[in-house]
Design an enzyme around this catalytic site. Structure first.
Site, short mmCIF file in Angstrom:
data_model
loop_
_atom_site.label_atom_id
_atom_site.label_comp_id
_atom_site.label_asym_id
_atom_site.label_seq_id
_atom_site.Cartn_x
_atom_site.Cartn_y
_atom_site.Cartn_z
N LYS A 200 0.81 -1.22 0.00
CA LYS A 200 0.00 0.00 0.00
C LYS A 200 0.85 1.27 0.00
O LYS A 200 0.60 2.18 -0.78
CB LYS A 200 -0.93 0.04 1.23
CG LYS A 200 -1.98 -1.04 1.28
CD LYS A 200 -2.97 -0.81 2.40
CE LYS A 200 -2.35 -0.78 3.79
NZ LYS A 200 -1.76 -2.06 4.22
N ARG B 73 -9.72 1.48 8.85
CA ARG B 73 -9.37 0.09 9.15
C ARG B 73 -10.42 -0.58 10.03
O ARG B 73 -10.30 -1.78 10.30
CB ARG B 73 -8.03 0.06 9.91
CG ARG B 73 -6.80 -0.10 9.03
CD ARG B 73 -5.60 0.13 9.93
NE ARG B 73 -4.46 -0.68 9.61
CZ ARG B 73 -3.32 -0.17 9.11
NH1 ARG B 73 -3.24 1.09 8.81
NH2 ARG B 73 -2.30 -0.96 8.92
N ARG C 214 11.43 -6.17 4.97
CA ARG C 214 11.39 -4.75 5.34
C ARG C 214 11.97 -4.55 6.74
O ARG C 214 12.62 -3.55 7.02
CB ARG C 214 9.93 -4.25 5.29
CG ARG C 214 9.81 -2.76 5.52
CD ARG C 214 8.39 -2.27 5.31
NE ARG C 214 7.51 -2.69 6.38
CZ ARG C 214 6.20 -2.51 6.37
NH1 ARG C 214 5.61 -1.93 5.35
NH2 ARG C 214 5.45 -2.89 7.38
N ARG D 81 11.76 -1.51 11.33
CA ARG D 81 10.53 -1.07 11.97
C ARG D 81 10.22 -1.92 13.20
O ARG D 81 10.28 -3.15 13.13
CB ARG D 81 9.36 -1.16 10.98
CG ARG D 81 8.89 0.19 10.53
CD ARG D 81 7.82 0.07 9.49
NE ARG D 81 6.56 -0.43 10.04
CZ ARG D 81 5.42 -0.34 9.38
NH1 ARG D 81 5.36 0.21 8.19
NH2 ARG D 81 4.30 -0.80 9.91
N ARG E 135 -0.59 -8.53 13.49
CA ARG E 135 -1.12 -7.50 12.58
C ARG E 135 -1.97 -8.12 11.47
O ARG E 135 -2.99 -7.58 11.08
CB ARG E 135 0.04 -6.69 11.98
CG ARG E 135 0.60 -5.69 13.00
CD ARG E 135 1.97 -5.18 12.62
NE ARG E 135 1.98 -4.50 11.35
CZ ARG E 135 3.05 -4.45 10.54
NH1 ARG E 135 4.16 -5.04 10.88
NH2 ARG E 135 2.97 -3.80 9.43
P1 AMP Z 1 0.77 0.86 8.77
O1 AMP Z 1 2.04 1.58 8.51
O2 AMP Z 1 -0.39 1.38 7.95
O3 AMP Z 1 0.91 -0.63 8.65
O4 AMP Z 1 0.38 1.15 10.29
C1 AMP Z 1 1.25 0.78 11.34
C2 AMP Z 1 0.47 0.72 12.66
O5 AMP Z 1 -0.10 2.01 12.94
C3 AMP Z 1 -0.71 -0.24 12.68
O6 AMP Z 1 -0.31 -1.57 12.96
C4 AMP Z 1 -1.54 0.37 13.80
O7 AMP Z 1 -1.00 0.09 15.07
C5 AMP Z 1 -1.37 1.86 13.55
N1 AMP Z 1 -2.41 2.35 12.60
C6 AMP Z 1 -2.20 2.85 11.36
N2 AMP Z 1 -3.35 3.21 10.78
C7 AMP Z 1 -4.33 2.93 11.68
C8 AMP Z 1 -5.75 3.05 11.68
N3 AMP Z 1 -6.42 3.52 10.61
N4 AMP Z 1 -6.42 2.69 12.80
C9 AMP Z 1 -5.76 2.22 13.88
N5 AMP Z 1 -4.44 2.05 13.95
C10 AMP Z 1 -3.72 2.40 12.86
#
Ligand code: AMP
Length: 195
Positions: free
Chosen positions: A14, A89, A128, A134, A145
Protein backbone atom coordinates in the site's frame (compact mmCIF):
# COMPACT_ATOMS: atom_id res chain seq x y z
CA UNK A 1 -11.36 15.58 -7.99
CA UNK A 2 -10.03 12.24 -6.85
CA UNK A 3 -10.77 10.81 -3.47
CA UNK A 4 -9.78 7.27 -2.95
CA UNK A 5 -8.19 4.86 -0.56
CA UNK A 6 -5.95 1.85 -0.56
CA UNK A 7 -6.90 -1.16 1.49
CA UNK A 8 -5.05 -4.46 1.89
CA UNK A 9 -3.14 -6.63 4.34
CA UNK A 10 0.07 -5.33 5.91
CA UNK A 11 2.83 -5.94 3.37
CA UNK A 12 0.53 -5.84 0.33
CA UNK A 13 2.42 -2.79 -0.94
CA UNK A 14 0.00 0.00 0.00
CA UNK A 15 2.65 2.52 1.04
CA UNK A 16 4.72 2.11 -2.10
CA UNK A 17 1.73 2.34 -4.40
CA UNK A 18 0.19 5.23 -2.46
CA UNK A 19 3.25 7.39 -3.08
CA UNK A 20 3.23 6.66 -6.80
CA UNK A 21 -0.50 7.18 -7.24
CA UNK A 22 -0.52 10.39 -5.23
CA UNK A 23 2.20 11.72 -7.48
CA UNK A 24 0.31 10.70 -10.63
CA UNK A 25 -2.85 12.45 -9.38
CA UNK A 26 -1.07 15.39 -7.68
CA UNK A 27 -2.90 14.74 -4.44
CA UNK A 28 -1.50 14.04 -0.97
CA UNK A 29 -1.00 10.43 0.14
CA UNK A 30 -2.21 10.35 3.72
CA UNK A 31 -0.88 7.40 5.69
CA UNK A 32 -2.09 7.14 9.28
CA UNK A 33 0.77 4.69 9.94
CA UNK A 34 3.32 7.29 8.77
CA UNK A 35 1.70 10.01 10.87
CA UNK A 36 1.82 7.76 13.93
CA UNK A 37 5.47 6.80 13.24
CA UNK A 38 6.40 10.48 12.87
CA UNK A 39 4.83 11.18 16.26
CA UNK A 40 6.54 8.18 17.86
CA UNK A 41 9.89 9.39 16.55
CA UNK A 42 9.30 12.90 17.90
CA UNK A 43 8.03 11.53 21.22
CA UNK A 44 4.82 13.57 21.17
CA UNK A 45 1.90 12.68 23.46
CA UNK A 46 0.14 11.15 20.47
CA UNK A 47 3.29 9.20 19.65
CA UNK A 48 3.60 7.80 23.17
CA UNK A 49 0.02 6.64 23.10
CA UNK A 50 0.21 5.21 19.57
CA UNK A 51 3.45 3.36 20.28
CA UNK A 52 1.88 1.27 23.03
CA UNK A 53 -0.57 -0.16 20.48
CA UNK A 54 1.70 -0.28 17.44
CA UNK A 55 4.43 -2.27 19.19
CA UNK A 56 1.89 -5.01 19.88
CA UNK A 57 0.40 -4.99 16.39
CA UNK A 58 -2.92 -3.65 17.71
CA UNK A 59 -4.89 -0.75 16.27
CA UNK A 60 -4.65 2.69 17.83
CA UNK A 61 -8.12 3.49 19.30
CA UNK A 62 -10.70 4.81 16.82
CA UNK A 63 -11.32 8.04 18.72
CA UNK A 64 -7.65 9.01 18.43
CA UNK A 65 -7.27 7.92 14.80
CA UNK A 66 -10.53 9.54 13.70
CA UNK A 67 -9.61 12.92 15.20
CA UNK A 68 -6.25 12.78 13.47
CA UNK A 69 -7.76 12.06 10.05
CA UNK A 70 -10.53 14.65 10.47
CA UNK A 71 -7.89 17.25 11.15
CA UNK A 72 -5.63 16.12 8.28
CA UNK A 73 -8.46 16.10 5.73
CA UNK A 74 -9.46 19.64 6.71
CA UNK A 75 -6.09 20.97 5.57
CA UNK A 76 -5.81 22.96 2.39
CA UNK A 77 -3.82 20.47 0.33
CA UNK A 78 -6.45 17.75 0.77
CA UNK A 79 -9.29 19.85 -0.67
CA UNK A 80 -8.71 18.94 -4.34
CA UNK A 81 -8.52 15.25 -3.43
CA UNK A 82 -6.58 12.75 -1.40
CA UNK A 83 -5.40 9.18 -1.24
CA UNK A 84 -5.80 7.50 2.12
CA UNK A 85 -3.37 4.70 2.90
CA UNK A 86 -4.25 2.55 5.90
CA UNK A 87 -7.46 4.34 6.88
CA UNK A 88 -10.23 3.39 7.47
CA UNK A 89 -9.37 0.09 9.15
CA UNK A 90 -12.47 -0.43 11.32
CA UNK A 91 -16.22 -0.08 10.80
CA UNK A 92 -16.22 2.93 13.12
CA UNK A 93 -13.58 4.61 10.95
CA UNK A 94 -15.67 3.95 7.82
CA UNK A 95 -18.53 5.79 9.48
CA UNK A 96 -16.29 8.67 10.52
CA UNK A 97 -14.93 9.06 6.99
CA UNK A 98 -18.48 8.97 5.59
CA UNK A 99 -19.45 11.74 8.01
CA UNK A 100 -16.42 13.88 7.18
CA UNK A 101 -17.07 13.57 3.44
CA UNK A 102 -20.83 14.06 3.73
CA UNK A 103 -20.28 17.27 5.70
CA UNK A 104 -18.05 18.50 2.87
CA UNK A 105 -20.61 17.43 0.26
CA UNK A 106 -18.24 14.90 -1.29
CA UNK A 107 -17.76 11.16 -1.40
CA UNK A 108 -15.20 8.47 -2.14
CA UNK A 109 -14.55 7.75 -5.80
CA UNK A 110 -12.88 4.38 -5.37
CA UNK A 111 -11.47 1.86 -2.93
CA UNK A 112 -8.42 0.06 -4.30
CA UNK A 113 -8.01 -3.37 -2.73
CA UNK A 114 -4.44 -4.65 -3.09
CA UNK A 115 -4.23 -8.41 -2.75
CA UNK A 116 -1.19 -10.57 -1.95
CA UNK A 117 -1.04 -14.06 -0.46
CA UNK A 118 -0.05 -14.48 3.17
CA UNK A 119 3.32 -16.15 2.52
CA UNK A 120 4.34 -13.34 0.20
CA UNK A 121 3.16 -10.69 2.66
CA UNK A 122 5.11 -12.22 5.56
CA UNK A 123 8.20 -12.55 3.36
CA UNK A 124 7.96 -8.86 2.37
CA UNK A 125 7.46 -7.71 5.95
CA UNK A 126 10.41 -9.71 7.27
CA UNK A 127 12.49 -8.29 4.46
CA UNK A 128 11.39 -4.75 5.34
CA UNK A 129 12.26 -5.45 8.98
CA UNK A 130 15.85 -6.04 7.93
CA UNK A 131 15.95 -2.99 5.66
CA UNK A 132 14.10 -0.43 7.78
CA UNK A 133 14.16 -1.86 11.28
CA UNK A 134 10.53 -1.07 11.97
CA UNK A 135 9.64 -2.00 15.56
CA UNK A 136 6.42 -3.73 14.50
CA UNK A 137 8.03 -5.92 11.83
CA UNK A 138 9.05 -8.81 14.10
CA UNK A 139 7.55 -12.19 13.25
CA UNK A 140 5.28 -12.31 16.29
CA UNK A 141 3.92 -8.80 15.78
CA UNK A 142 3.52 -9.38 12.04
CA UNK A 143 1.34 -12.40 12.81
CA UNK A 144 -0.82 -10.32 15.14
CA UNK A 145 -1.12 -7.50 12.58
CA UNK A 146 -2.33 -9.97 9.97
CA UNK A 147 -4.89 -11.38 12.43
CA UNK A 148 -6.16 -7.92 13.34
CA UNK A 149 -6.42 -7.08 9.62
CA UNK A 150 -8.52 -10.21 8.97
CA UNK A 151 -10.75 -9.58 11.99
CA UNK A 152 -11.33 -5.86 11.74
CA UNK A 153 -10.36 -4.57 8.31
CA UNK A 154 -11.12 -7.33 5.77
CA UNK A 155 -14.88 -7.04 6.56
CA UNK A 156 -14.82 -3.41 5.38
CA UNK A 157 -14.37 -4.61 1.80
CA UNK A 158 -17.99 -5.83 1.81
CA UNK A 159 -19.23 -2.45 3.01
CA UNK A 160 -17.53 -0.70 0.09
CA UNK A 161 -18.37 -3.49 -2.38
CA UNK A 162 -22.04 -2.87 -1.63
CA UNK A 163 -21.45 0.69 -2.88
CA UNK A 164 -19.82 -0.70 -6.02
CA UNK A 165 -16.60 1.27 -5.61
CA UNK A 166 -14.09 -1.52 -4.94
CA UNK A 167 -11.35 -2.16 -7.50
CA UNK A 168 -9.43 -5.36 -6.77
CA UNK A 169 -5.81 -5.37 -7.91
CA UNK A 170 -3.27 -8.18 -7.81
CA UNK A 171 -0.45 -6.72 -5.71
CA UNK A 172 2.14 -9.26 -6.87
CA UNK A 173 4.69 -8.23 -9.45
CA UNK A 174 7.02 -5.35 -10.18
CA UNK A 175 6.14 -2.08 -8.45
CA UNK A 176 5.63 -0.22 -11.76
CA UNK A 177 3.54 -3.06 -13.13
CA UNK A 178 1.20 -2.93 -10.14
CA UNK A 179 0.92 0.87 -10.43
CA UNK A 180 0.02 0.40 -14.11
CA UNK A 181 -2.73 -2.07 -13.20
CA UNK A 182 -4.20 0.37 -10.68
CA UNK A 183 -4.08 3.33 -13.09
CA UNK A 184 -5.73 1.24 -15.83
CA UNK A 185 -8.48 0.03 -13.51
CA UNK A 186 -9.15 3.56 -12.24
CA UNK A 187 -9.20 4.92 -15.80
CA UNK A 188 -11.72 2.24 -16.75
CA UNK A 189 -13.95 3.82 -14.11
CA UNK A 190 -13.39 7.28 -15.48
CA UNK A 191 -10.91 8.21 -12.75
CA UNK A 192 -7.87 9.73 -14.44
CA UNK A 193 -5.11 12.13 -13.47
CA UNK A 194 -5.48 15.58 -15.02
CA UNK A 195 -2.95 15.71 -17.82
P1 AMP B 1 0.77 0.86 8.77
O1 AMP B 1 2.04 1.58 8.51
O2 AMP B 1 -0.39 1.38 7.95
O3 AMP B 1 0.91 -0.63 8.65
O4 AMP B 1 0.38 1.15 10.29
C1 AMP B 1 1.25 0.78 11.34
C2 AMP B 1 0.47 0.72 12.66
O5 AMP B 1 -0.10 2.01 12.94
C3 AMP B 1 -0.71 -0.24 12.68
O6 AMP B 1 -0.31 -1.57 12.96
C4 AMP B 1 -1.54 0.37 13.80
O7 AMP B 1 -1.00 0.09 15.07
C5 AMP B 1 -1.37 1.86 13.55
N1 AMP B 1 -2.41 2.35 12.60
C6 AMP B 1 -2.20 2.85 11.36
N2 AMP B 1 -3.35 3.21 10.78
C7 AMP B 1 -4.33 2.93 11.68
C8 AMP B 1 -5.75 3.05 11.68
N3 AMP B 1 -6.42 3.52 10.61
N4 AMP B 1 -6.42 2.69 12.80
C9 AMP B 1 -5.76 2.22 13.88
N5 AMP B 1 -4.44 2.05 13.95
C10 AMP B 1 -3.72 2.40 12.86
Amino acid sequence: MSRFLLIGAPGAGKGTQAERLAQAFSIPAISTGDIFRYNVKNETELGKLAKSFMDRGEYVPDSVTNDLVRDRLSQEDAQPGFLLDGYPRTADQVKELDDILAAAGSKLDAVVLLTADTDEVVRRLLNRAQEQGRADDTEEVIRRRLEVYEEQTAPLIDIYAARDIVITIDGLGEVAEVTGRILDALAARGIKPLS
